[in-house]
Design a protein around this motif. Structure first.
Motif, mmCIF file in Angstrom:
data_model
loop_
_atom_site.group_PDB
_atom_site.id
_atom_site.type_symbol
_atom_site.label_atom_id
_atom_site.label_comp_id
_atom_site.label_asym_id
_atom_site.label_seq_id
_atom_site.Cartn_x
_atom_site.Cartn_y
_atom_site.Cartn_z
ATOM 1 N N ILE A 116 0.904 -1.188 -0.032
ATOM 2 C CA ILE A 116 -0.011 0.125 -0.123
ATOM 3 C C ILE A 116 0.901 1.165 -0.083
ATOM 4 O O ILE A 116 1.745 1.280 0.832
ATOM 5 N N ARG A 117 0.627 2.303 -0.739
ATOM 6 C CA ARG A 117 1.201 3.486 -0.980
ATOM 7 C C ARG A 117 1.293 3.998 0.490
ATOM 8 O O ARG A 117 0.212 4.497 0.960
ATOM 9 N N THR A 118 2.328 4.364 1.229
ATOM 10 C CA THR A 118 2.304 4.913 2.222
ATOM 11 C C THR A 118 3.040 6.331 2.630
ATOM 12 O O THR A 118 3.035 6.932 3.452
ATOM 13 N N ASN A 132 16.097 12.062 -2.270
ATOM 14 C CA ASN A 132 15.432 12.559 -1.188
ATOM 15 C C ASN A 132 15.541 12.129 -0.020
ATOM 16 O O ASN A 132 14.894 10.935 0.178
ATOM 17 N N PRO A 133 16.355 12.243 1.220
ATOM 18 C CA PRO A 133 16.460 11.620 2.340
ATOM 19 C C PRO A 133 15.143 11.354 3.000
ATOM 20 O O PRO A 133 14.753 10.200 3.795
ATOM 21 N N ALA A 134 14.267 12.412 3.087
ATOM 22 C CA ALA A 134 12.730 12.177 3.792
ATOM 23 C C ALA A 134 12.122 11.172 3.196
ATOM 24 O O ALA A 134 11.288 10.432 3.899
ATOM 25 N N ILE A 135 12.031 11.195 1.612
ATOM 26 C CA ILE A 135 11.212 10.374 1.263
ATOM 27 C C ILE A 135 11.870 8.990 1.270
ATOM 28 O O ILE A 135 10.997 7.782 1.572
ATOM 29 N N ARG A 136 13.226 8.845 1.168
ATOM 30 C CA ARG A 136 13.742 7.294 1.312
ATOM 31 C C ARG A 136 13.406 6.932 2.720
ATOM 32 O O ARG A 136 13.283 5.570 2.761
ATOM 33 N N GLN A 137 13.312 7.668 3.668
ATOM 34 C CA GLN A 137 13.253 7.203 5.041
ATOM 35 C C GLN A 137 11.630 6.815 5.269
ATOM 36 O O GLN A 137 11.476 5.967 5.927
ATOM 37 N N GLU A 138 10.956 7.428 4.400
ATOM 38 C CA GLU A 138 9.473 7.106 4.610
ATOM 39 C C GLU A 138 9.144 5.805 4.024
ATOM 40 O O GLU A 138 8.248 5.090 4.258
ATOM 41 N N TRP A 139 9.980 5.484 2.986
ATOM 42 C CA TRP A 139 9.691 4.312 2.484
ATOM 43 C C TRP A 139 10.499 3.147 2.856
ATOM 44 O O TRP A 139 10.541 1.873 2.411
ATOM 45 N N GLY A 140 11.376 3.639 4.056
ATOM 46 C CA GLY A 140 12.241 2.415 4.556
ATOM 47 C C GLY A 140 13.390 2.030 3.804
ATOM 48 O O GLY A 140 13.967 1.047 3.823
#
Length: 149
Positions: A116-118, A132-140
């Motif tokens: 699921i898109r999170t 993008n470090p924030a997006i990388r972190q949010e996707w794990g």
């Protein structure tokens, strides 16, 4: 800003239009041959195989967005023009659908699903390009993961 305008801007960015609003000179477009498509697919497979498990759901979501944009473009003359004409849009749709099949296969080989898109996506970046470090972190996606390519 309307949704259509946002999509038009994204398409211009992807096609190389300058930020000043001037379109680049139209380049003649040659339809995508099977040989060229297979070459693109081979490169894409290599990128997918080098992706971590966390990168694959991001790539799936990215392709879903890209495909939706292309499908919307296929029915809009102005949007087709931005992308290089109806034949180019048709070729991009075909190529993107092939890429989706490759991601589906790679997810299956690893026993994963699209999920699921999170988190948000970076419109210009595939999973292996994601900076993008924030997006990388949010996707794990761990910052230490090497990005192929």
């Amino acid at each position: 800003m309307s949704y259509l305008r946002v999509i038009m801007n994204r398409l211009r960015e992807r096609s190389g239009a300058s930020q000043s609003g001037h379109e680049p000179p139209a380049m003649p477009y040659s339809p995508l041959s099977e040989r060229v498509l297979e070459k693109h697919l081979q490169t894409y497979r290599e990128h997918l195989q080098a992706c971590s498990d966390a990168m694959l759901p991001y790539e799936w979501a990215w392709l879903e967005d890209h495909l939706a944009t292309l499908q919307l473009s296929s029915g809009q003359g102005a949007m087709q023009k931005v992308l290089g004409g109806p034949q180019r849009v048709a070729d991009l749709l075909r190529e993107t659908q092939c890429f989706q099949a490759e991601v589906r296969g790679e997810l299956s080989r690893r026993g994963l699903g699209p999920g699921i898109r999170t988190a948000p996506l970076a419109a210009q970046e595939h999973a292996w390009e994601l900076s993008n470090p924030a997006i990388r972190q949010e996707w794990g996606i761990d910052q230490a993961e090497s990005l192929p390519g």
